[in-house]
Design an enzyme around this catalytic site. Structure first.
Site, PDB file in Angstrom:
ATOM      1  N   LYS A  91       0.677   8.839  -0.692  1.00  0.00           N
ATOM      2  CA  LYS A  91       1.427   8.937  -1.952  1.00  0.00           C
ATOM      3  C   LYS A  91       1.199   7.720  -2.851  1.00  0.00           C
ATOM      4  CE  LYS A  91       4.937  11.931   0.090  1.00  0.00           C
ATOM      5  NZ  LYS A  91       4.146  12.156   1.313  1.00  0.00           N
TER       6      LYS A  91
ATOM      7  N   VAL B 163       3.526  12.911   8.701  1.00  0.00           N
ATOM      8  CA  VAL B 163       3.530  12.843  10.162  1.00  0.00           C
ATOM      9  C   VAL B 163       4.468  13.919  10.700  1.00  0.00           C
ATOM     10  CG1 VAL B 163       4.009  11.412  12.163  1.00  0.00           C
ATOM     11  CG2 VAL B 163       3.023  10.384  10.121  1.00  0.00           C
TER      12      VAL B 163
END
Length: 619
Positions: free
Chosen positions: A419, A457
């Site tokens: 990001k 994740v």
């Protein structure tokens, strides 16, 4: 003495009394068989010899049985080993009978007819086997007659060693509400054969029709050595059945002898990503972590706690864990103490925003390696509290970097995110700022400062998978922001292993980029989880699209265009070349940002954009 001990000795006493009776019954039965069950035809001398010898025969036999643990085995779960022990004990008892009669009758082996010794051993074996296995047989007969509605009708996929062990445990346990009604195996030579009385019904191509024909409630995949691709193919077939799915986690369960119902877990979306686990050169990790003082910030979080686990397994001189959240930190502390009792562990509650506290910790413990995982990472929450994102992520990282530089840390590895590439949210923008701080300090410090960037994740705190599971358990709906939104995914252990190896490659100034494989559609994850839970997407469980949240992209980028890409020895790890920037101007802007944020401005985004020109502020 505890009640449980009393009960145990009572049970053993009953078995001893039974065996004493069995010895007497077997020896008298043997002599009766010799004379065709006509008692009056038996030579009185034989009866006299038996009567005189019987006490010694009983005592000796009980001692032999003790030697073979016939009074200390768990007969509820008795198997082949216990049966062999009974046979060996009774054969030895038969040999002992020859010896005892030989002594009792003045060294005369004909104290009783010779055929009686064999008959005695045979009858004794039958009596002992009957006593030890009678309960299991009775329970099996009873459970067969219990209403089928009580059980989950179960199909086992895999007729190998794992399947064999699981079927035995299911049949032996009185607490499992499972009834195995068939087995599936791709080895066609096994089809039609039986395993523990249960037939191998077909191959994977037969799973869907068999699930319907046999009214299957649950499918257990017992294929611990299957590749990720093969497992995905089987699970793709199984999820069409709308049955509940469980599977055995991995081959290590077989190696460690840990195959059991307790090791089964629900199949989740991790199993459907369809790629092999990332391989890491553990020796390179061991070389630079072993014997070093390692400090982990954010050690109670998803990534931080896994970092602690893997570092603890590689023999550090000392592991120092820092986190501000006491509950999660307490949990990882207890886990590490339990798993690694010899580990030199120090767990501290501290905020990376506290300059004096951070400096004191670094000065006291003098870490050789620092993993900086402390950060605010939740995108929507940070959009609502942007000042906190700057204070914690940017200023917190800056303070830890300054302490690392001051106290001559050898390596500093910061956990970053995809990001940070062309960020559209304040969280990503702050992480890009952190990367710029790390690269700037690396040019002027003896410390090797690097960052490691990866995507989402699976299973981490705040990720979509736990949210989807909870929504499914509640009956839906499952909420997805957009039908086309995609994300890169990796498991926590994979990501952390690559972070550790990236640290081994670090020379200073790099931004390591982890290859996350192909991006996955979030809506596909939702559908798979719904199917794996035994429901129909948009039928039983609705999928609702809520719209992109503030600062959220349809897709994430792993590398900025101007960074380029450089390979490493590990094909899953790449290096982005450092971006040139005006360091003096950047540090001046950073100081201004530090002064500005503490004034709690209404919108700090514009100020952040001055430092991160690629940050796109959404209106």
């Amino acid at each position: 003495m505890r009640k449980i001990d009393i009960d145990l000795w009572i049970k053993r006493g009953i078995l001893v009394l039974y065996d004493m009776c069995a010895v007497a019954a077997s020896i008298y039965g043997a002599i009766l068989l010799r004379y065709d069950l006509v008692f009056r035809q038996i030579d009185p001398n034989y009866i006299s010899n038996i009567r005189e010898t019987l006490p010694f025969l009983i005592i000796g036999t009980v001692i032999i049985f003790c030697m073979f643990r016939l009074y200390s085995s768990l007969w509820t779960y008795a198997g082949v080993t216990e049966l062999l022990n009974i046979i060996m004990a009774c054969i030895l008892a038969g040999g002992y009978s020859i010896f005892i009669f030989y002594l009792a009758d003045g060294y005369n082996i004909y104290a009783i007819p010779r055929s009686c010794y064999i008959s005695y051993a045979t009858l004794l074996t039958a009596c002992v086997v009957a006593s030890r296995y009678a309960y299991r047989g009775f329970r099996f007969i009873v459970t067969k007659r219990v209403s089928k509605a009580k059980y989950k009708r179960t199909l086992i996929v895999g007729a190998g060693a794992a399947g064999n062990t699981l079927i035995k445990e299911i049949r032996n346990s009185e607490y499992l509400n499972k009834k195995v009604v068939g087995i599936i195996d791709d080895d066609k030579s096994k089809v039609g054969n039986y395993l523990h009385g249960i037939r191998v019904l077909g191959t994977r191509d037969d799973i869907v029709p068999l699930a319907q024909k046999k009214d299957i409630d649950e499918i257990i995949v017992a294929m611990p050595s299957a590749s990720a691709k093969e497992l995905r193919e089987v699970l793709d077939i199984c999820k069409q059945t709308r049955c509940e799915l469980k599977r055995l986690p991995g081959i290590y369960q077989l190696v460690n002898g840990e195959v059991s119902i307790g090791k089964l877990r629900n199949v989740d979306v991790n199993d459907l990503l369809g790629r092999e686990a990332v391989e890491v050169d553990l020796s390179s990790i061991l070389a630079y972590v072993s014997g070093k003082v390692v400090l982990v910030t954010g050690g109670g979080g998803s990534i931080g706690s896994e970092l602690c686990r893997q570092i603890a397994a590689h023999n550090p001189k000392q592991l120092v864990v820092i986190d501000i959240y006491e509950n999660s930190t307490y949990e990882i502390q207890n886990e590490l103490k339990r798993m690694y009792p010899e580990l030199n562990l120090k767990v501290l509650i501290a905020s990376v925003r506290n300059t004096k506290r951070v400096d004191l910790i670094f000065g006291k413990y003098r870490p050789d390696i620092v993993y900086h995982a402390a950060a605010h990472k939740h995108v929507p929450l940070m959009e609502d509290s942007p000042n906190e994102a700057v204070k914690n992520n940017v200023l917190g990282t800056w303070k830890v970097v300054q302490a690392a530089d001051k106290w001559h840390v050898r390596k500093f590895i910061m956990i970053s995110t995809d990001k940070a590439v062309n960020p559209t949210n304040i969280m990503g923008a702050t992480k890009r700022l952190c990367e710029m701080i790390v690269q700037t300090y690396d040019r002027h410090s003896g410390t090797e400062f690097v960052a490691v960037r990866f995507g989402n994740v699976l299973g981490s705190n705040g990720s979509v998978i736990p949210l989807f599971k909870r929504q499914i358990e509640e009956g839906g709906p499952v909420t997805v922001t957009h039908p086309d939104i995609v994300r890169y995914f990796m498991t926590i252990p994979e990501a952390v292993s690559l972070v550790l190896q990236a640290g081994a490659y670090a020379k200073g100034g790099e931004i390591f980029v982890l290859d996350m494989g192909k991006p996955v559609k979030i809506v596909d994850l939702a559908k798979n989880l719904i199917l794996l839970s035994g429901h129909e997407p948009d039928g039983d469980i609705k999928i609702v699209y809520t719209g992109l949240r503030p600062g959220e992209k349809l897709y994430e980028e792993m590398l900025m265009d101007e960074e380029g890409l450089q390979k490493t020895e590990n094909k899953m790890i790449y290096i982005g070349k450092p971006i040139e920037l005006d360091e003096k101007k950047f540090m001046e802007q950073l100081e201004a940002l530090k002064e500005y944020v503490v004034e709690e401005p209404e919108d700090i985004r514009v100020k952040v954009q001055e430092l991160v020109p690629t940050y796109q502020i959404e209106s």
